[in-house]
Design a protein around this motif. Structure first.
Motif, PDB file in Angstrom:
ATOM      1  N   GLN A  36       0.886  -1.272   0.014  1.00 30.59           N
ATOM      2  CA  GLN A  36      -0.018  -0.183   0.074  1.00 30.59           C
ATOM      3  C   GLN A  36       0.835   1.253   0.123  1.00 30.59           C
ATOM      4  O   GLN A  36       0.483   2.196  -0.456  1.00 30.59           O
ATOM      5  CB  GLN A  36      -1.025  -0.004   1.069  1.00 30.59           C
ATOM      6  N   ASP A  41      -3.409   1.534  -3.906  1.00 26.67           N
ATOM      7  CA  ASP A  41      -4.506   0.502  -3.850  1.00 26.67           C
ATOM      8  C   ASP A  41      -4.100  -0.864  -4.674  1.00 26.67           C
ATOM      9  O   ASP A  41      -3.331  -0.612  -5.665  1.00 26.67           O
ATOM     10  CB  ASP A  41      -5.721   1.125  -4.308  1.00 26.67           C
ATOM     11  N   TRP A  61      -3.994  -6.889   1.316  1.00 30.32           N
ATOM     12  CA  TRP A  61      -3.940  -5.741   0.508  1.00 30.32           C
ATOM     13  C   TRP A  61      -5.100  -4.911   0.337  1.00 30.32           C
ATOM     14  O   TRP A  61      -5.186  -3.710   0.625  1.00 30.32           O
ATOM     15  CB  TRP A  61      -2.847  -5.741  -0.604  1.00 30.32           C
ATOM     16  N   LYS A  65      -7.412  -0.630   0.850  1.00 31.10           N
ATOM     17  CA  LYS A  65      -7.814   0.312  -0.251  1.00 31.10           C
ATOM     18  C   LYS A  65      -8.255   1.598   0.716  1.00 31.10           C
ATOM     19  O   LYS A  65      -9.146   1.799   1.590  1.00 31.10           O
ATOM     20  CB  LYS A  65      -9.145  -0.227  -0.754  1.00 31.10           C
ATOM     21  N   ALA A  72       0.158   4.360   5.389  1.00 26.85           N
ATOM     22  CA  ALA A  72       0.606   3.091   5.500  1.00 26.85           C
ATOM     23  C   ALA A  72       2.086   2.842   5.893  1.00 26.85           C
ATOM     24  O   ALA A  72       2.545   2.008   6.585  1.00 26.85           O
ATOM     25  CB  ALA A  72       0.495   2.373   3.808  1.00 26.85           C
TER      26      ALA A  72
END
Length: 85
Positions: A36, A41, A61, A65, A72
């Motif tokens: 990320q 995304d 992962w 989103k 992150a």
């Protein structure tokens, strides 16, 4: 290079020097946070049901989103710091 990026790169290097190997859930979280932070995304199609590892990675992962790269990176840095203890 921003301070956040430098800290993130240091955390990635430190991830290889942890005193003990993290459990699979933690490794999955590290993987998804790294992806990320570096890619954004999730992209591509979800792997098939028989590819358990790839599917778990994709799902972890995909759960991130919308999280920004900096968010992150910070979460990754914090997680590595907690594992160093």
């Amino acid at each position: 290079m921003t301070d956040m990026t430098a800290q993130f790169e240091a955390a990635v290097a430190n991830s290889k020097l942890l005193p003990a190997k993290p459990d699979n859930d933690t490794l999955l979280k590290l993987y998804s946070l790294f992806k990320q932070a570096t890619t954004g995304d999730v992209q591509g199609d979800r792997p098939g049901m028989m590819d358990f590892v790839a599917r778990a990675k994709f799902d972890a992962w995909a759960a991130l989103k919308g999280k920004t790269s900096d968010q992150a990176k910070q979460t990754y840095i914090d997680l590595i710091e907690s594992l160093k203890k």
